[in-house]
Design a protein around this motif. Structure first.
Motif, mmCIF file in Angstrom:
data_model
loop_
_atom_site.group_PDB
_atom_site.id
_atom_site.type_symbol
_atom_site.label_atom_id
_atom_site.label_comp_id
_atom_site.label_asym_id
_atom_site.label_seq_id
_atom_site.Cartn_x
_atom_site.Cartn_y
_atom_site.Cartn_z
ATOM 1 N N VAL A 1 0.861 -1.181 0.000
ATOM 2 C CA VAL A 1 0.000 0.000 0.000
ATOM 3 C C VAL A 1 0.897 1.230 0.000
ATOM 4 O O VAL A 1 1.780 1.349 0.859
ATOM 5 N N GLN B 1 -2.309 6.281 -8.885
ATOM 6 C CA GLN B 1 -3.490 5.511 -8.491
ATOM 7 C C GLN B 1 -3.869 4.488 -9.552
ATOM 8 O O GLN B 1 -4.342 3.394 -9.247
ATOM 9 N N THR C 1 -2.846 0.764 -9.373
ATOM 10 C CA THR C 1 -3.473 -0.181 -8.455
ATOM 11 C C THR C 1 -3.907 -1.427 -9.218
ATOM 12 O O THR C 1 -4.675 -1.349 -10.173
ATOM 13 N N THR D 1 -1.961 -1.389 -3.853
ATOM 14 C CA THR D 1 -2.955 -0.320 -3.734
ATOM 15 C C THR D 1 -2.215 0.999 -3.633
ATOM 16 O O THR D 1 -1.357 1.162 -2.765
ATOM 17 N N VAL D 2 -2.538 1.926 -4.540
ATOM 18 C CA VAL D 2 -1.928 3.257 -4.508
ATOM 19 C C VAL D 2 -3.012 4.263 -4.118
ATOM 20 O O VAL D 2 -4.027 4.407 -4.809
#
Lengths: 115, 108
Positions: A12, A84, A87, A113-114
């Motif tokens: 993450v 993002q 992801t 997960t970004v």
């Protein structure tokens, strides 16, 4: 026989951070693949190697993504400045070059997960 | 253009029902493989079927090359069959192009 091993299992990040994924293929397999699988989609090939040589990296976003396999065994996929849109689950697979398509094996993947 | 198209997108079955999953290709291929993936799980090869009919347990795949399609039949479904079924075609270098998958839920 050990399968394809990937680490970490999860990552993450905040946007702009860097991350590396590691893959240990099945012993003796000379061909290694990296796939990106966004949520609810099929995997998409990013890059693949035969031994230490890159065979095709045309789908790798070269400005932020890089992949190496220096000794023709383990491989590292790195994202320099995550977005993002990165992801996804990153899958590694290995096989023997020129072998039947049935000899391709996948790892469990790294779920990124970004935020 | 999506080179590999799968239908239906999702499917709900009662345990013991049969199911038919479809895969079609926008360009010719003579190497088709079906995979299974549980949520958060690794891709597992089910059947490699370049042409004709191939069976493995309760799974039967039929590929018709000239019609650029392949199907996967699941007989007597079980709760443990729940997951996503992905169809893929091979090109040179064992590169795979996948469809989006069919999500299957088997209810008791």
């Amino acid at each position: 026989e050990a399968g394809v091993t990937q680490s970490p299992r999860y990552a993450v990040l905040q946007e702009g951070q860097a991350v590396s994924f590691w893959c240990d293929p099945i012993s003796g397999h000379d061909t290694l693949y990296w796939y990106q699988q966004p949520r609810d989609q099929g995997p998409q090939l990013l890059v693949y190697f035969r031994d230490e040589a890159v065979i095709d990296n045309s789908q790798l976003p070269s400005d932020r993504f890089s992949a190496v396999r220096p000794k023709g065994t383990n491989s590292t996929l790195k994202i320099q400045s995550a977005k993002q849109g990165d992801t996804a689950t990153y899958l590694c697979a290995s096989s023997f070059w020129g072998s039947s398509a049935e000899t391709l094996y996948f790892g469990s993947g790294t779920r990124l997960t970004v935020l | 253009e999506q080179q590999v198209q799968q239908s239906p997108a999702s499917l709900v079955l009662q345990e013991a029902e049969n199911a038919e999953l479809q895969c079609s290709f926008s360009i010719f291929t003579n190497q088709v493989q079906w995979f299974y993936q549980r949520p958060g799980g690794r891709l597992v090869s089910l059947l490699y079927n370049p042409s004709g009919t191939k069976q493995s347990g309760r799974l039967t795949s039929t590929t018709v090359i000239k019609e650029r399609r392949s199907s996967l039949h699941i007989s007597s479904s079980q709760i443990t069959d729940s997951g996503t079924y992905l169809c893929a075609k091979y090109s040179a270098g064992n590169k795979l192009t996948f469809g989006i998958g069919t999500r299957v839920l088997v209810r008791p």
